[in-house]
Design an enzyme around this catalytic site. Structure first.
Site, short mmCIF file in Angstrom:
data_model
loop_
_atom_site.label_atom_id
_atom_site.label_comp_id
_atom_site.label_asym_id
_atom_site.label_seq_id
_atom_site.Cartn_x
_atom_site.Cartn_y
_atom_site.Cartn_z
N ASP A 98 0.78 -0.93 -0.02
CA ASP A 98 -0.08 0.33 0.33
C ASP A 98 0.58 1.30 -0.07
O ASP A 98 1.83 1.22 0.45
CB ASP A 98 -1.00 -0.04 0.94
CG ASP A 98 -1.62 -0.91 1.01
OD1 ASP A 98 -1.58 -2.38 0.56
OD2 ASP A 98 -3.07 -1.11 1.56
N LYS A 158 -7.78 3.45 -2.91
CA LYS A 158 -7.86 3.28 -1.46
C LYS A 158 -8.59 4.73 -1.13
O LYS A 158 -8.33 5.39 -2.30
CB LYS A 158 -6.99 3.41 -0.81
CG LYS A 158 -6.41 1.48 -0.95
CD LYS A 158 -5.12 1.48 0.91
CE LYS A 158 -5.70 1.66 1.86
NZ LYS A 158 -4.71 1.79 2.62
N LYS A 187 -10.37 -1.12 -2.19
CA LYS A 187 -9.98 -1.66 -1.14
C LYS A 187 -10.48 -0.37 -0.08
O LYS A 187 -9.64 1.75 -0.62
CB LYS A 187 -8.10 -1.43 -0.61
CG LYS A 187 -7.66 -1.56 0.95
CD LYS A 187 -6.55 -2.15 1.58
CE LYS A 187 -6.74 -1.76 2.55
NZ LYS A 187 -4.32 -2.02 3.40
#
Length: 227
Positions: A98, A158, A187
């Site tokens: 991430d 995200k 996500k």
């Protein structure tokens, strides 16, 4: 899947079990990874410095080793530093990354630099989840951030890096889900602490949930974690 079918325990495969706090010890990381395996979470999200240990603990469990870079303070690393850190995470056994983005570059019109910054991490060869920090962007900047991240090869988009930027909500997740291309997923991250939140985010289009309250969620309680 209805809420009745989506029981607390059944959410475990969607949860990336997160521990990115300062000062985590070796015992903390081992316990966190063992917990991820015990509950059947999607991944153990741990600091990059512990990726090798996490890979050892989780070997053979089917639980992925995930880590983050340019986080929790987002947008402070050089692109060269991010690319090097990504390669180091993968070499240590990390399977997902991430990453924080250069919000300031996007807001300055530096779109090529913004895209290339992400592409340098993608080049490490594992799925990359890009923290877009949606609340910090204008409507036009959001659209460009989504497109540039996918152009750079993002595997997941995200909404934000943490609850300090945005508590994950169905509106932001739906916004991303409506824009992802084939093969790109969403996500949700930031302040996810209850079963009800988790269900709503999955219904809105999230494929993964990043949270430090995973155990509480799958146990039907309410978490108190920082992420």
């Amino acid at each position: 899947m209805t809420d009745a079918q989506r029981t607390a325990a059944s959410l475990a495969p969607y949860i990336q079990h997160t521990a990115i706090d300062t000062g985590l010890t070796r015992d903390d990381i081992v316990a966190h990874c063992e917990e991820a395996a015990r509950y059947g979470f999607n991944a153990a999200m741990i600091p990059a410095s512990w990726a090798g240990l996490a890979a050892e603990v989780l070997k053979g469990t089917g639980i992925a080793v995930a880590s983050a870079l340019d986080f929790p303070t987002v947008g402070v690393m050089t692109s060269e530093g991010k690319a090097a850190e990504a390669r180091a995470i993968v070499a240590a056994g990390g399977e997902q990354i991430d990453m924080g983005v250069q919000v300031g570059w996007l807001r300055s019109g530096m779109e090529k630099e913004f895209r290339d910054d992400i592409a340098g991490v993608v080049a490490a060869g594992v799925p990359v989840k890009v923290m877009l920090e949606l609340p910090l962007l204008s409507a036009d900047e959001r659209e460009r951030a989504v497109e540039l991240a996918m152009d750079a090869g993002a595997a997941y988009l995200k909404n934000a890096s943490s609850g300090a930027v945005e508590v994950a909500n169905p509106e932001s997740i739906g916004y991303l889900a409506a824009r992802v291309r084939d093969g790109v997923k969403v996500k949700a991250s930031g302040g996810i602490k209850t079963l009800e939140q988790a269900r709503a985010l999955l219904d809105a289009g999230a494929s993964l949930l990043g949270t430090s309250s995973g155990v509480a969620i799958v146990s039907g309680g309410e978490g108190t974690g920082s992420y």
